[in-house]
Scaffold this motif. Structure first.
Motif, mmCIF file in Angstrom:
data_model
loop_
_atom_site.group_PDB
_atom_site.id
_atom_site.type_symbol
_atom_site.label_atom_id
_atom_site.label_comp_id
_atom_site.label_asym_id
_atom_site.label_seq_id
_atom_site.Cartn_x
_atom_site.Cartn_y
_atom_site.Cartn_z
ATOM 1 N N GLN A 1 0.822 -1.205 0.000
ATOM 2 C CA GLN A 1 0.000 0.000 0.000
ATOM 3 C C GLN A 1 0.859 1.259 0.000
ATOM 4 O OE1 GLN A 1 -2.890 0.107 3.111
ATOM 5 N NE2 GLN A 1 -3.871 -1.787 2.485
ATOM 6 N N ALA A 2 0.381 2.254 -0.726
ATOM 7 C CA ALA A 2 1.029 3.563 -0.713
ATOM 8 C C ALA A 2 0.926 4.157 0.687
ATOM 9 C CB ALA A 2 0.354 4.480 -1.732
ATOM 10 N N PRO A 3 1.846 5.032 1.056
ATOM 11 C CA PRO A 3 1.840 5.560 2.421
ATOM 12 C C PRO A 3 0.603 6.379 2.766
ATOM 13 C CG PRO A 3 3.452 6.706 1.069
ATOM 14 C CD PRO A 3 2.947 5.553 0.260
ATOM 15 N N TRP A 4 -0.117 6.860 1.785
ATOM 16 C CA TRP A 4 -1.276 7.718 2.037
ATOM 17 C C TRP A 4 -2.608 7.007 1.818
ATOM 18 C CZ3 TRP A 4 2.278 8.428 -1.894
ATOM 19 C CH2 TRP A 4 1.854 8.026 -3.144
ATOM 20 N N SER A 5 -2.593 5.708 1.535
ATOM 21 C CA SER A 5 -3.831 5.003 1.182
ATOM 22 C C SER A 5 -4.530 4.333 2.364
ATOM 23 C CB SER A 5 -3.559 3.966 0.097
ATOM 24 O OG SER A 5 -2.740 2.942 0.604
ATOM 25 N N GLY A 6 -3.991 4.460 3.536
ATOM 26 C CA GLY A 6 -4.602 3.837 4.700
ATOM 27 C C GLY A 6 -3.545 3.372 5.678
ATOM 28 N N PRO A 7 -3.952 2.612 6.688
ATOM 29 C CA PRO A 7 -3.015 2.228 7.749
ATOM 30 C C PRO A 7 -2.050 1.093 7.377
ATOM 31 C CG PRO A 7 -5.149 1.262 8.180
ATOM 32 C CD PRO A 7 -5.313 2.157 6.968
ATOM 33 N N GLY A 8 -2.245 0.436 6.250
ATOM 34 C CA GLY A 8 -1.435 -0.736 5.906
ATOM 35 C C GLY A 8 0.058 -0.473 5.850
ATOM 36 N N ALA A 9 0.455 0.651 5.271
ATOM 37 C CA ALA A 9 1.887 0.970 5.153
ATOM 38 C C ALA A 9 2.510 1.139 6.535
ATOM 39 C CB ALA A 9 2.074 2.225 4.312
ATOM 40 N N GLY B 1 12.481 -9.524 7.054
ATOM 41 C CA GLY B 1 12.731 -8.773 5.828
ATOM 42 C C GLY B 1 11.502 -7.984 5.445
ATOM 43 N N LEU B 2 11.689 -6.996 4.581
ATOM 44 C CA LEU B 2 10.606 -6.131 4.134
ATOM 45 C C LEU B 2 10.703 -5.986 2.623
ATOM 46 C CD1 LEU B 2 8.305 -4.076 4.642
ATOM 47 C CD2 LEU B 2 10.076 -2.371 5.149
ATOM 48 N N LEU B 3 9.592 -6.246 1.949
ATOM 49 C CA LEU B 3 9.522 -6.124 0.489
ATOM 50 C C LEU B 3 8.454 -5.102 0.129
ATOM 51 C CD1 LEU B 3 10.009 -6.993 -2.494
ATOM 52 C CD2 LEU B 3 8.360 -8.846 -2.080
ATOM 53 N N PHE B 4 8.832 -4.088 -0.642
ATOM 54 C CA PHE B 4 7.889 -3.102 -1.159
ATOM 55 C C PHE B 4 7.465 -3.554 -2.547
ATOM 56 C CE2 PHE B 4 10.488 -0.751 1.858
ATOM 57 C CZ PHE B 4 9.515 -0.162 2.646
ATOM 58 N N LEU B 5 6.154 -3.715 -2.716
ATOM 59 C CA LEU B 5 5.602 -4.263 -3.947
ATOM 60 C C LEU B 5 4.401 -3.411 -4.355
ATOM 61 C CD1 LEU B 5 5.912 -6.840 -5.785
ATOM 62 C CD2 LEU B 5 4.284 -7.941 -4.272
ATOM 63 N N ASP B 6 4.109 -3.355 -5.634
ATOM 64 C CA ASP B 6 2.977 -2.583 -6.156
ATOM 65 C C ASP B 6 3.068 -1.138 -5.658
ATOM 66 O OD1 ASP B 6 2.093 -4.895 -7.467
ATOM 67 O OD2 ASP B 6 0.919 -5.519 -5.723
ATOM 68 N N ASP B 7 1.953 -0.569 -5.154
ATOM 69 C CA ASP B 7 1.966 0.820 -4.693
ATOM 70 C C ASP B 7 2.804 1.018 -3.433
ATOM 71 O OD1 ASP B 7 0.449 1.782 -6.788
ATOM 72 O OD2 ASP B 7 -1.436 1.785 -5.667
ATOM 73 N N GLY B 8 3.205 -0.056 -2.796
ATOM 74 C CA GLY B 8 4.076 0.051 -1.627
ATOM 75 C C GLY B 8 5.401 0.723 -1.928
ATOM 76 N N VAL B 9 5.854 0.665 -3.186
ATOM 77 C CA VAL B 9 7.123 1.304 -3.537
ATOM 78 C C VAL B 9 7.055 2.821 -3.381
ATOM 79 C CG1 VAL B 9 7.883 -0.568 -5.054
ATOM 80 C CG2 VAL B 9 6.633 1.382 -6.016
ATOM 81 N N PHE B 10 5.845 3.400 -3.363
ATOM 82 C CA PHE B 10 5.724 4.845 -3.150
ATOM 83 C C PHE B 10 6.262 5.257 -1.776
ATOM 84 C CE2 PHE B 10 2.300 4.852 -6.494
ATOM 85 C CZ PHE B 10 2.972 5.703 -7.368
ATOM 86 N N GLN B 11 6.345 4.323 -0.845
ATOM 87 C CA GLN B 11 6.918 4.631 0.464
ATOM 88 C C GLN B 11 8.389 5.006 0.350
ATOM 89 O OE1 GLN B 11 5.812 1.821 3.660
ATOM 90 N NE2 GLN B 11 4.458 0.910 2.139
ATOM 91 N N LEU B 12 9.037 4.556 -0.714
ATOM 92 C CA LEU B 12 10.458 4.822 -0.907
ATOM 93 C C LEU B 12 10.732 6.133 -1.631
ATOM 94 C CD1 LEU B 12 11.408 1.211 -2.027
ATOM 95 C CD2 LEU B 12 11.825 2.253 0.215
ATOM 96 N N ALA B 13 9.690 6.768 -2.150
ATOM 97 C CA ALA B 13 9.859 8.017 -2.899
ATOM 98 C C ALA B 13 10.306 9.134 -1.960
ATOM 99 C CB ALA B 13 8.558 8.404 -3.598
ATOM 100 N N SER B 14 11.262 9.904 -2.420
ATOM 101 C CA SER B 14 11.733 11.025 -1.607
ATOM 102 C C SER B 14 10.792 12.222 -1.766
ATOM 103 C CB SER B 14 13.157 11.401 -2.020
ATOM 104 O OG SER B 14 13.172 11.761 -3.380
ATOM 105 N N SER B 15 10.955 13.161 -0.894
ATOM 106 C CA SER B 15 10.215 14.432 -0.898
ATOM 107 C C SER B 15 8.693 14.248 -0.918
ATOM 108 C CB SER B 15 10.656 15.318 -2.059
ATOM 109 O OG SER B 15 10.266 14.777 -3.302
ATOM 110 N N GLN B 16 8.205 13.419 -0.029
ATOM 111 C CA GLN B 16 6.760 13.277 0.109
ATOM 112 C C GLN B 16 6.249 14.309 1.102
ATOM 113 O OE1 GLN B 16 5.233 9.335 0.697
ATOM 114 N NE2 GLN B 16 7.003 8.419 -0.273
#
Length: 116
Positions: free
Chosen positions: A11-19, A37-52
């Motif tokens: 999940q993207a960081p802004w889509s709910g509590p899942g992230a 371990g932690l794997l970012f998949l699908d919209d979860g990769v948005f958590q890695l985007a800088s300048s949010q």
């Protein structure tokens, strides 16, 4: 011996509590020296985007939690290269970029997998 755990954050960081919940599980596991371990998949990769700008969407910023992963002994952090490409993200930052075949091999190494 403790069983290893992989948390897949989709999940993207802004889509709910899942992230946030995924990061909390990983940090808690790291605090107790669980092989994790932690794997970012699908919209979860948005958590890695800088300048949010988390305040713009009335959410709490997760970047401090991401930076704390190594402090909690969580060194196994991965991101799906296909998911990154689809979303126009170039650098996974703290995560190691993996293709589909590498992801399947990595998942097979863990005893338990949680997807959020």
């Amino acid at each position: 011996m403790a069983k290893s755990l992989l948390v897949i954050s989709r999940q993207a960081p802004w889509s709910g509590p899942g992230a946030r919940e995924a990061l909390d599980i990983v940090l808690a596991g790291g605090a107790f020296d669980l092989p994790i371990g932690l794997l970012f998949l699908d919209d979860g990769v948005f958590q890695l985007a800088s300048s949010q700008d988390a305040k713009a969407v009335q959410q709490k910023d997760l970047s401090a939690n991401l930076q704390a992963l190594s402090l909690f002994g969580v060194d196994e952090v991965f991101a799906c290269s296909h998911s990154l490409d689809e979303r126009g993200l170039t650098s996974p930052g703290i995560a190691q970029s993996l293709d589909s075949e590498q992801i399947q091999e990595m998942i097979d190494r863990y005893d338990q997998v949680i997807t959020l």
